[in-house]
Structure formats: C-alpha cells, structure tokens
Design an enzyme around this catalytic site. Structure first.
Site, PDB file in Angstrom:
ATOM      1  N   HIS A 258      -6.990  -6.399   2.751  1.00  0.00           N
ATOM      2  CA  HIS A 258      -6.706  -7.057   3.985  1.00  0.00           C
ATOM      3  C   HIS A 258      -6.974  -6.602   5.015  1.00  0.00           C
ATOM      4  O   HIS A 258      -6.716  -5.174   5.158  1.00  0.00           O
ATOM      5  CB  HIS A 258      -5.283  -7.951   4.173  1.00  0.00           C
ATOM      6  CG  HIS A 258      -4.145  -6.658   3.847  1.00  0.00           C
ATOM      7  ND1 HIS A 258      -3.523  -6.446   5.085  1.00  0.00           N
ATOM      8  CD2 HIS A 258      -3.275  -6.787   2.997  1.00  0.00           C
ATOM      9  CE1 HIS A 258      -2.652  -5.632   4.666  1.00  0.00           C
ATOM     10  NE2 HIS A 258      -2.467  -5.709   3.314  1.00  0.00           N
TER      11      HIS A 258
ATOM     12  N   ASP B  13      -5.931  -6.981   8.125  1.00  0.00           N
ATOM     13  CA  ASP B  13      -4.743  -7.241   9.192  1.00  0.00           C
ATOM     14  C   ASP B  13      -3.788  -6.103   9.046  1.00  0.00           C
ATOM     15  O   ASP B  13      -3.417  -5.634   7.994  1.00  0.00           O
ATOM     16  CB  ASP B  13      -4.241  -8.365   9.327  1.00  0.00           C
ATOM     17  CG  ASP B  13      -3.442  -9.035   7.933  1.00  0.00           C
ATOM     18  OD1 ASP B  13      -4.311  -8.780   7.144  1.00  0.00           O
ATOM     19  OD2 ASP B  13      -2.635  -9.531   8.208  1.00  0.00           O
TER      20      ASP B  13
ATOM     21  N   ASP C 205      -0.695   0.525   4.843  1.00  0.00           N
ATOM     22  CA  ASP C 205      -0.846  -0.825   4.677  1.00  0.00           C
ATOM     23  C   ASP C 205      -1.554  -1.567   5.401  1.00  0.00           C
ATOM     24  O   ASP C 205      -1.298  -1.896   6.395  1.00  0.00           O
ATOM     25  CB  ASP C 205       0.620  -1.336   4.648  1.00  0.00           C
ATOM     26  CG  ASP C 205       0.670  -2.848   4.063  1.00  0.00           C
ATOM     27  OD1 ASP C 205      -0.338  -3.355   3.180  1.00  0.00           O
ATOM     28  OD2 ASP C 205       1.515  -3.456   4.078  1.00  0.00           O
TER      29      ASP C 205
ATOM     30  N   GLU D 170      -2.874 -11.610   6.014  1.00  0.00           N
ATOM     31  CA  GLU D 170      -2.189 -11.355   4.649  1.00  0.00           C
ATOM     32  C   GLU D 170      -0.598 -11.097   5.267  1.00  0.00           C
ATOM     33  O   GLU D 170       0.264 -11.412   4.524  1.00  0.00           O
ATOM     34  CB  GLU D 170      -2.763 -10.127   3.977  1.00  0.00           C
ATOM     35  CG  GLU D 170      -2.082  -9.823   2.756  1.00  0.00           C
ATOM     36  CD  GLU D 170      -0.656  -8.907   2.787  1.00  0.00           C
ATOM     37  OE1 GLU D 170       0.052  -8.974   1.560  1.00  0.00           O
ATOM     38  OE2 GLU D 170      -0.496  -8.183   3.850  1.00  0.00           O
ATOM     39  N   GLU D 171      -0.179 -10.552   6.383  1.00  0.00           N
ATOM     40  CA  GLU D 171       0.839  -9.994   6.811  1.00  0.00           C
ATOM     41  C   GLU D 171       1.677 -11.418   7.387  1.00  0.00           C
ATOM     42  O   GLU D 171       2.971 -11.067   7.839  1.00  0.00           O
ATOM     43  CB  GLU D 171       0.990  -9.051   7.931  1.00  0.00           C
ATOM     44  CG  GLU D 171       0.078  -7.665   7.191  1.00  0.00           C
ATOM     45  CD  GLU D 171       0.968  -7.121   6.322  1.00  0.00           C
ATOM     46  OE1 GLU D 171       2.082  -7.430   5.984  1.00  0.00           O
ATOM     47  OE2 GLU D 171       0.571  -5.752   5.946  1.00  0.00           O
TER      48      GLU D 171
ATOM     49  N   GLU E  80      -3.677  -2.769  -2.513  1.00  0.00           N
ATOM     50  CA  GLU E  80      -2.467  -2.725  -1.798  1.00  0.00           C
ATOM     51  C   GLU E  80      -1.831  -1.169  -2.114  1.00  0.00           C
ATOM     52  O   GLU E  80      -2.211  -0.522  -2.929  1.00  0.00           O
ATOM     53  CB  GLU E  80      -1.288  -3.646  -2.587  1.00  0.00           C
ATOM     54  CG  GLU E  80      -1.431  -5.010  -2.121  1.00  0.00           C
ATOM     55  CD  GLU E  80      -0.804  -5.419  -0.928  1.00  0.00           C
ATOM     56  OE1 GLU E  80      -0.089  -4.433  -0.401  1.00  0.00           O
ATOM     57  OE2 GLU E  80      -1.243  -6.297  -0.472  1.00  0.00           O
TER      58      GLU E  80
ATOM     59  N   HIS F  55       4.567  -0.879   7.389  1.00  0.00           N
ATOM     60  CA  HIS F  55       5.218  -1.563   8.353  1.00  0.00           C
ATOM     61  C   HIS F  55       6.364  -0.608   9.443  1.00  0.00           C
ATOM     62  O   HIS F  55       6.815  -1.143  10.389  1.00  0.00           O
ATOM     63  CB  HIS F  55       6.231  -2.574   7.913  1.00  0.00           C
ATOM     64  CG  HIS F  55       5.186  -3.776   7.063  1.00  0.00           C
ATOM     65  ND1 HIS F  55       5.890  -4.829   6.797  1.00  0.00           N
ATOM     66  CD2 HIS F  55       4.081  -3.785   6.736  1.00  0.00           C
ATOM     67  CE1 HIS F  55       5.020  -5.686   6.058  1.00  0.00           C
ATOM     68  NE2 HIS F  55       3.885  -5.049   6.306  1.00  0.00           N
TER      69      HIS F  55
END
Length: 356
Positions: free
Chosen positions: A68, A70, A94, A124-125, A153, A327
């Site tokens: 992903h 994003d 990530d 995705e987030e 991932e 994150h």
C-alpha cells in the site's frame, strides 16, 4: 521521473519523502505509474490511486506482490533522515520499504521465472470500504488473479502466514432506572456487568495450530458504555468486546463462540472480518519459503491477505519493516533489512545471484 534502478535504500528514502497520507496518495501514485509505464516488459493499469503492473510472459505460474502507498498522518517526521543503519520517517516501516523492494524488482527483473503482478494500492490505513484492493476486487477482479500472493507488510524480514479474523460485539446488560437517592427501586445495569468482566478475566484463549503455524487468540473488553445522568440509576450498560480468532474458524463459528461465552446476555455483533489460512503448503508458497529462509510464524493480527484468501489466492505477509514501529512518530526501518528483503525476493523471482 523516479529511478527504479537506483539502490533500494535510496529508492526507499525517495518514496518516503513523497507524502501520501491516506486519501492523498495521488502524487505518489502518479509517480509510480509513470515509472512503471516506462518499462516495456510491464502492462500497467490503474484504478483510482491504485497502480497495477503485470508481466505477460506466459509462464505456468503467476504470483502477486502487493504494497500500500498510503501512510498514517505525518507527525513532524518528514523528510526522512538516515542515522547509521536506520532510515527514519513517516511510512518507512509501514510500508514504503516494502513498496521500494517491489518497485525495484519490477524494474530489474524483466524476465522472472514466473509471471508477476505488482499491485500498489491506496487507503489501507483507513476504513475498509475505501481500501484500493476492495475496489479493484470489485471492478477488476481479473487483475488480482494469481496462484500466490506476497503482501509486503512489515514483518521484520520473517514470513508471517495468513492472518487472524476479528470481530467486535456489544454485550448488553439491562437494569431498571430509578432516582439515585432511592436506588433500591432500581437495578443498576453498570453494576450488572460484573459477571461479564469475570468471564473475560477467566477466559482461556485458544492457541490452535493451523497449517503448521500456532495462532494465539484473544477475547477482550475494549469499551464500556453506560450511564444516564448523575442522579439516575442506569438501566443499560454495554461492554464492547473484540475477539481475535484463528483462521480455522469462520465468522459464523467465531460469533457462535462469543455467544457461548456470554450465554444469558444479549449479544449484538458490530462488525467482523474473516481470517486467512497460511497457505504455506501450496507449492508456490513452499518455494517462496525456501527462497526467503527462516521459520515462518503466524500473523497475530488482520491484514489484507484475507482479501486475497477471499479470492482463493493463498497469501503471506513478508516485508523488511518492523511491525512494532508502525504508526509511531519515531518510525524507522533498518537499511540492511531492506537489502536482505530485496535479495530474498530477487532469488525467488530470478533464480540468479542477488544484485550487489
């Protein structure tokens, strides 16, 4: 133009420095699309901010590599910076390091030993209905057809098979309202959640082995809602529970288990997402495991491998990032891990000496 042939560590930093918070991936998607479209061995298509590139060599197998684009919101952690072996910045772990590895492979392995589909997707987030894979599966399911998929991932360079399912349920405890000055005329619903919490405290989660990998389930309270006013005995209290279940259970079986645990209480299911079996017994998956090395482990969480499982495509999680750093404001990725991931994937796709 983004140079996809540059050192994968430098490529990662370049991608990280292109801000792409969920819902604002267009600039990065445009750059990725232009770079891939310049490669004559790939057919490139696009849906929204999702870019799909495929080889069409007529190989006997097709694998899919997805990542992903994003990130979570920037937290004063851009532009990226390097300190020793670590690259810091929003999305480094990530999962822009994994995206960089996939882009590098797309550019430098023009004739892989199996056909490859590369998918770089958006959102995705955030909530599932905005996820680029959901949209592509609905509108262009043929783009995702494959014998096996690798989701880049963050796994710290270890194969993580499948994923656990998840559901949330509201356990409702009812009572009778009354004035708090004359509480004996009522039944306090908040006090009534004690047996619900007792069952949760006494709960012994399963640790089933699925396709050779051990999963560790969990059933936990994640929220409590109750109360009417400061002078009212409440007649309702709701305990929200989250059940993380192994992929040997369907959503329906998981729901039935929760009903059994809270027998005697009203249970309302709020949402649910199925798990995905590891699929490591599939020949293509076995070859991937042999190329990457190490001992696969179970993914103790939910990821988009479940979306591929729903399409009957066995999938695993594998990427250079550390999931424990995802994150965080101080998020980083090991530069050496990025190179290790590129080497392993190169060996799997090219059956050749890894690049220097």
């Amino acid at each position: 133009m983004l140079d996809l042939t540059q050192d994968v560590r430098t490529l990662t930093a370049a991608i990280v420095d292109i801000e792409s918070v969920s819902g604002d991936e267009r600039a990065l998607a445009n750059i990725v699309e232009r770079a891939l479209s310049a490669l004559p061995h790939l057919k490139v298509e696009r849906s929204g901010e999702t870019v799909v590139a495929r080889t069409q060599l007529g190989r006997g197998e097709r694998v899919l590599i997805a990542g992903h684009l994003d990130t979570v919101p920037v937290a004063a952690n851009l532009p990226s910076r390097v300190e020793g072996d670590l690259l810091y910045g929003c999305g480094t772990s990530d999962m822009k390091a994994g995206v960089a590895v996939a882009l590098k492979l797309a550019a430098t392995v023009p004739a892989p030993n199996k056909d490859v589909t590369y998918v770089f997707y958006d959102c995705e987030e955030v909530e599932a209905e905005r996820n680029g894979l959901t949209r592509v599966a609905r509108d262009h399911a043929d783009w995702l057809a494959a014998d096996f998929a690798v989701l880049m991932e963050p796994t710290d360079g270890v194969i993580e098979g499948g994923c656990q399912g998840t559901l949330r349920a509201d356990v409702r405890v009812t009572g009778k309202r009354a004035h708090s000055a004359r509480s004996w005329f009522g039944v306090n619903a908040i006090h009534g959640i004690e047996p619900v919490l007792a069952r949760l405290n006494a709960y012994e989660p399963r640790r089933p082995v699925v396709d050779g990998l051990e999963y560790h389930e969990g059933l936990n309270a994640v929220g409590v809602r109750g109360g009417v006013a400061g002078n009212v005995i409440p007649d309702l209290c709701v305990v929200t529970v989250n059940y993380r279940f192994a992929p040997d259970l369907s959503i329906e079986q998981a729901q039935e288990h929760v009903r059994e645990v809270f027998d005697g209480f009203e249970v309302d299911f709020v949402d649910a997402a199925p798990g995905a079996r590891p699929g490591l017994t599939h020949p293509v998956a076995a070859a991937f495991t042999a190329a990457v090395g190490g001992t696969p482990r179970a993914k103790l969480g939910w990821t988009d491998v479940a979306r591929f499982s729903a399409l009957d495509v066995p999938a695993v999680n594998y990427g250079p990032g550390d999931p424990n750093l995802a994150h965080q404001q101080g998020e980083y990725v090991s530069l050496s891990k990025i190179v290790e991931s590129e080497t392993a994937m190169w060996n799997w796709l090219a059956k050749s000496t890894a690049p220097a």
